[in-house]
Write an enzyme that holds these catalytic residues in place. Structure first.
Site, PDB file in Angstrom:
ATOM      1  CG  ASP A 383      29.460  39.660  -6.313  1.00 45.45           C
ATOM      2  OD1 ASP A 383      29.283  39.815  -5.568  1.00 45.45           O
ATOM      3  OD2 ASP A 383      29.034  39.392  -7.721  1.00 45.45           O
ATOM      4  CG  ASP A 821      28.335  38.730 -12.058  1.00 45.40           C
ATOM      5  OD1 ASP A 821      28.935  39.213 -10.628  1.00 45.40           O
ATOM      6  OD2 ASP A 821      28.459  39.303 -12.890  1.00 45.40           O
ATOM      7  CG  ASP A 825      31.149  36.216  -7.277  1.00 44.88           C
ATOM      8  OD1 ASP A 825      31.611  36.839  -5.944  1.00 44.88           O
ATOM      9  OD2 ASP A 825      30.690  36.549  -7.797  1.00 44.88           O
TER      10      ASP A 825
END
Length: 1136
Positions: A383, A821, A825
């Site tokens: 990410d 995080d 995700d």
């Protein structure tokens, strides 16, 4: 003559290994052999030695039972620890909370006894025992503050509001006549939505998430609250979210299962060979009426030795062989690996170099199953926001009424300027090095978190002199009003701090405060500001009544100062804002859009700000429709709310746009460069715009100047025209054709530059990704992406992140690692072979769903290149060595049985064999798996190319595994044949006696223990005192065991009675033979490693040599050549 003299010697009192066919006087000499193995303990029927598994078993039951209990006991202990950790569930269910009873009093009741409809009272710093509907609190306006750390890890406090109709119920006795009905949604896992209606006093009131107190969240900054239980137990939202994580096993473990199958096949083969030759020998025992092995009495034998039924006897011998050679299957291996992995995770958790002091968060291995997988990662899928960046937003620029404000350069702008060769842009000022002086920040000389803005035109109240001062005032008033932040005023200093639900929101409120619009108080119905009036130039207090709020998107504010009051609707929205603007307010649209584009290119997050003024009549008419939609319990409730909101989101006045910077985390570019040098491919999957993602890619070294970009997008005029027509089928068809052509063109670019070694970067947007992931295109897309050095997927949804991860994992067959995080995700982390969560600003949902957690992206470098490499090497070596030592030991049994006519007689005492894997060879293996290092951590980081040993699975390939097995077979042959042939024709003791069966077993066993432990010493690269203690201590314990076990009664020690003290230890031949056999058994491995290190070294061999000989050019060339060869082989394999 010598032969005749040998035949003339009488062995009636001597049982020699070399004279199985001695001249025994009677049948009593066969006691203890096959067919004469029954032992009866008179008046002692409970004696354990009398318990045999079956007539086929070559061992006693107790010698098998106790080691098995040790293995099972260790596994049970591990599971017991896991169960003990789960006792927190019991503790939670037995917590107590005050419940309103029939006597109109609040009494303590256990959580597990709560029922739906119970009225409870929760005090400050207590957890909510169930999902509660908030009725009232210690505050008059019915608000309370909630911490949801246990739900999403966010420490920011969230405000909950009770309904006005119940907020007045502040006392215990006020509930004496309270009756109401709640109709709401069924139990579900959605933590961020709640729909319901409260029926009270003949009226109905809409319920939302603002009135729901979710179980396991904590009451903060509020003395007490009253609430009604809506969901209990497994119906609560937190329990609905408690799903088991997907089961993950490392590739080494899965391969180890295949090796066990190979060993089991080998066990069957060896047993079959033994039974085959045993059957032939048994059939020939009676030949033309002559008894060949007369001492077995084949003319009166049992079924196990009956020449007339030799096939059946061979079958029974096959079963005996399965038990006899069972040591080829390393049962204790799995337990040893579990112990090693748990100890490895302790080292990972306590690594100070992966500890982030700022947030007091160390690295944490949430599972021990995937340690070695960290050393084999081929592709990282990451990410961006909060993973590569800090997710700590700074307000750096803004556009108001078509004028851009904010000087300085972001990190991305610096990278962009460097690419263009413009090093003088903006005088070199960056957002990270703007020095906040007293003049700039209203006399404050300290750095302000969330505010990194510098522009003298509007700072320090200078905005009142700007041409569009009224627009600037409205712009910052929107930022100060439209949010859910909570102010916290320091009573000593008077400074105001904010608890916000997101870092973006906090940055807006702080920016408004620093520019003269200080939000300092909030109630359920109003927001208060200290505001600089642009007309009078004085600070004034402004209280605005909040009439209705729909998240951040729409807030109706009743402005009460100055009179007369007017209704103003302020809006913040990130999309489709420009389509809703008033036709009379188009002056600054084009300029603002240009500013937004520039901000995006600079890697900034943008938000459009607009407002609309309403008359009271317009507002009241709309409010009625909106509240009706809110109280609806129909399935289309959301659609009704959206329709109501859509009606008022028209004819907006554009105020401007904000730009906040999410800076790259420290060390990200260096970490990415190091990981790429290690041969790891990196994909970034983000929801950002393509321009932002590309520029972030350059800033973090994911994209480089020497790279060619392959961009796949549906942002074309043809597709746009079809979308405007609304023909979805035509759009889908044209999009699919476009993506197919773009992928084909990308592959042509790659093939045309094969010999140029030019790296490529692939960039694809979310719309294109939808079609690229379809069944007919996914293989072509993956082939294109795999041949690119970097891949960036923009505008990706959480589902697309998971789908891309699945495609890479299944399509390449290599190890994938996902890192993120946020809650969006989680799917990606669970889909990947390894999920790494960043314990950052967005909460702990990703961290709680991951396999490993770290605080910063840069720690991934050490996690993979150091701990990953070490764990992979240790586990690989450990498993290979385990198979080696079991084969080396197990095959001595086979050679002995072959030498003894495949009689099924074990060469060793039962307890020798049982303790082999438990005490004499197990601890050195565990020490290897925990402490061994081929190179130091510093050299692992300095030479990232070492990591390619794991990517290409060099240390656990089939040739290496079979090589270790072959080494075990060779060692077993040397141990057996050298030992037996050295004692065959000579006396062993001073009185002239030769080696007997018991002594031969001790000699071979001693050689086996010495050989496998010395082999361990040769394989270890990094010695500690623990390894020395375990290796040499295991050998010493063998001798101590011989002494202690041999000192026991013959009834217990059987063949081991005084065999070492009286027979072996006094004989110099015993010690000399051990030395010679051990050296001979180790010699093949030494020769092989010497040849390999000199002529075909592995990568770690080259680095070790370079460390010892000092860095030389030749060593560097050798290392580069080795890596080039690996990459060439990998390329060929991928094409195949």
């Amino acid at each position: 003559m010598s032969g005749r003299r040998g035949r003339g010697i009488h062995f009636s009192r001597l049982y020699s290994f070399s004279c199985f066919r001695g001249s025994f006087r009677d049948e009593h000499s066969q006691i203890g052999q096959k067919g004469y193995s029954r032992v009866v303990y008179c008046n002692d029927p409970d004696n354990s030695e009398q318990l045999m598994l079956s007539p086929l078993a070559p061992y006693t039951a107790s010698s098998i039972l106790w080691p098995l209990l040790v293995v099972i006991g260790a596994t049970m202990a591990k599971e017991a620890v896991e169960d003990w950790r789960r006792k927190q569930d019991v503790e939670a269910n037995n917590r107590k909370v005050k419940v309103y009873d029939r006597n109109h009093n609040f009494q303590h009741t256990r959580w597990k006894k709560l029922r739906v409809g119970d009225l409870v009272k929760v005090y400050k710093d207590e957890y909510f025992p169930a999902d509660l509907l908030l009725l009232s609190s210690s505050y008059e306006d019915g608000i309370c503050y909630v911490e949801t750390t246990n739900l999403d890890g966010e420490t920011n406090l969230k405000v909950k509001h009770a309904l006005d109709v119940t907020s007045s119920l502040h006392e215990d006795n006020s509930f004496q006549h309270f009756k109401a009905i709640i109709k709401c949604e069924d139990p579900n896992e959605d933590l961020y939505a709640f729909v319901g209606t409260l029926y009270y006093d003949g009226q109905q009131y809409p319920l939302s998430l603002q009135q729901l107190l979710v179980r396991d969240s904590k009451l903060r900054n509020t003395e007490f609250v009253y609430g009604v239980v809506v969901f209990t137990g497994h119906d609560t939202k937190v329990m609905q979210n408690a799903t088991d994580p997907p089961s993950k096993r490392s590739k080494i473990e899965r391969k180890m299962d295949k090796i066990i199958y190979v060993l089991f096949s080998l066990l069957i083969l060896v047993s079959f060979i033994g039974s085959f030759f045993f059957g032939i020998s048994t059939k020939k025992d009676i030949d033309d009426g002559k008894l060949k092995r007369w001492y077995l009495r084949p003319d009166a034998a049992t079924v196990f030795y009956d020449p007339q039924r030799s096939a059946l006897a061979a079958f029974f011998h096959f079963l005996t062989g399965l038990m006899l050679y069972g040591y080829l299957i390393p049962i204790s291996l799995y337990v040893s690996i579990e112990v090693v992995k748990v100890l490895q995770t302790i080292f990972i958790n306590r690594d100070q170099d992966m500890y982030y002091e700022e947030t007091d968060k160390p690295a944490h291995a949430r599972t021990s199953n995937l340690n070695e997988e960290l050393g084999q990662v081929d592709t990282i899928l990451s990410d961006k926001t909060g993973t590569l960046t800090c997710n700590s937003m700074d307000f750096v620029k803004c556009s108001i009424a078509g004028v851009a404000y904010g000087r300085g350069m972001t990190e991305v702008e610096r990278a962009l300027a460097k690419r263009k060769g413009d090093t003088h842009h903006d005088s070199g000022i960056t957002s990270s090095n703007i020095q906040r002086s007293g003049d700039d920040f209203a006399g404050s000389g300290k750095s302000i978190k969330g505010f990194n803005f510098h522009d003298e035109r509007i700072m320090n109240g200078q905005w009142v002199n700007e041409p569009h001062a009224d627009m600037i005032q409205k712009f910052f008033r929107v930022l100060a009003l439209c949010h859910t932040a909570i102010p916290e005023v320091n009573q000593e200093t008077g400074e105001v701090a904010y608890e916000a639900e997101s870092p973006d929101e906090a940055a807006f409120v702080i920016a408004a405060r620093e520019l003269g619009f200080e939000f300092f108080e909030r109630t359920q119905t109003s927001i208060s500001l200290h505001e600089l009036d642009h007309k009078s130039g004085r600070k004034i207090d402004r209280t605005c009544h909040m009439l209705v709020a729909l998240s951040l998107r729409i807030q109706a504010i009743l402005d009460t100062f100055p009179p007369p009051p007017e209704n103003v609707l302020f809006l913040l929205r990130v999309s489709v804002m420009f389509e809703r603007l008033s036709e009379d307010a188009q002056d600054s649209v084009a300029i603002t859009m240009d500013h937004i584009k520039r901000y995006s290119e600079a890697g900034l997050r943008t938000l459009v700000v607009a407002c609309r003024e309403l008359s009271e009549l317009e507002y009241r008419s709309w409010e009625e429709e909106f509240l009706t939609a809110q109280t609806s319990l129909n399935a289309d409730r959301d659609a009704l709310i959206e329709a109501a909101a859509d009606k008022i989101e028209r004819d907006l006045i554009l105020l401007g746009a904000t730009a906040v910077e999410d800076k790259l985390q420290k060390g990200v570019p260096e970490c990415i460069e190091k990981l790429e040098n290690a041969g790891i491919k990196i994909w970034v999957i983000t929801g950002d715009k393509m321009e932002t993602a590309i520029n972030i890619g350059y800033a973090c070294s994911l994209l480089r100047e020497d790279m060619k970009q392959i961009v796949i997008t549906l942002d074309s005029a043809e597709i746009s025209d079809l979308e405007k027509k609304g023909d979805k089928e035509a759009v889908a068809k044209a999009s699919s054709v476009s993506i197919t052509n773009q992928i084909r063109e990308g592959k042509l670019q790659l093939s045309s530059s094969e010999g140029n070694s030019i790296p490529f970067g692939l960039i694809i947007d979310g719309k294109s990704l939808t079609f690229a992931l379809s069944k007919n295109l996914e293989d072509s897309f993956l082939d294109l992406a795999n041949n690119c050095a970097s891949v960036i997927c923009c505008r990706s949804t959480p589902k697309q992140k998971a789908l891309v991860t699945r495609l890479v994992k299944k399509g390449t067959g290599r190890t994938t690692l996902a890192i993120g995080d946020g809650a969006n995700d989680v799917g990606m982390l669970q889909e990947a072979d390894i999920g790494v969560g960043i314990s950052g600003v967005e909460g702990m949902q990703a961290a709680m769903s991951s396999d490993f957690t770290i605080a910063q992206f840069r720690f991934l470098e050490r996690l993979l290149l150091v701990h990953g490499h070490w764990c992979y090497r240790r586990i690989s070596m450990m498993i290979c060595y385990f198979f080696y030592k079991n084969i080396a030991f197990g095959f001595t049994l086979f050679w002995f049985e072959a030498h003894a006519s495949f009689s099924g007689q074990p060469a060793y005492n039962d307890w020798y064999m049982s303790f082999y894997n438990v005490f004499f060879t197990s601890l050195p293996v565990i020490a290897l798996g925990v402490f061994d290092q081929d190179v130091s951590a510093r050299l692992c980081l300095k030479n990232p190319e070492l990591y390619q040993e794991g990517i290409h699975n060099i240390l656990f390939s089939w040739p290496r595994i079979l090589g270790w097995m072959l080494n075990g077979i060779i060692s077993s042959m040397i141990i057996f044949f050298f030992t037996t042939n050295s004692v065959l024709h000579q006396a062993f003791r001073r009185d002239g006696r030769v080696v007997d069966f018991e002594v031969l077993g001790v000699m071979m066993y001693t050689c086996a223990v010495w050989t496998v432990n010395c082999q361990m010493a040769l394989s270890i690269n990094y010695f500690t005192w623990i390894q020395h203690f375990f290796i040499w201590g295991s050998i010493a314990f063998w001798y101590a065991f011989l002494v202690m076990y041999g000192a026991m009664s013959p009834r217990i020690s059987t063949t081991a009675y005084q065999v070492f003290v009286e027979t072996c230890a006094p004989s110099p031949f015993f010690w000399l033979e051990t030395l010679l056999v051990v050296v001979s058994a180790l010699l093949p491995y030494l020769l092989y490693r010497s040849f390999q290190t000199e002529f075909n070294p592995m990568i770690h061999d080259v680095i070790q040599r370079r460390r010892l000989e000092s860095p030389e050019v030749e060593a560097s060339k050798e290392l580069s050549g080795k890596i080039g060869k690996l990459r060439e082989e990998d390329s060929l394999l991928s094409k195949l």
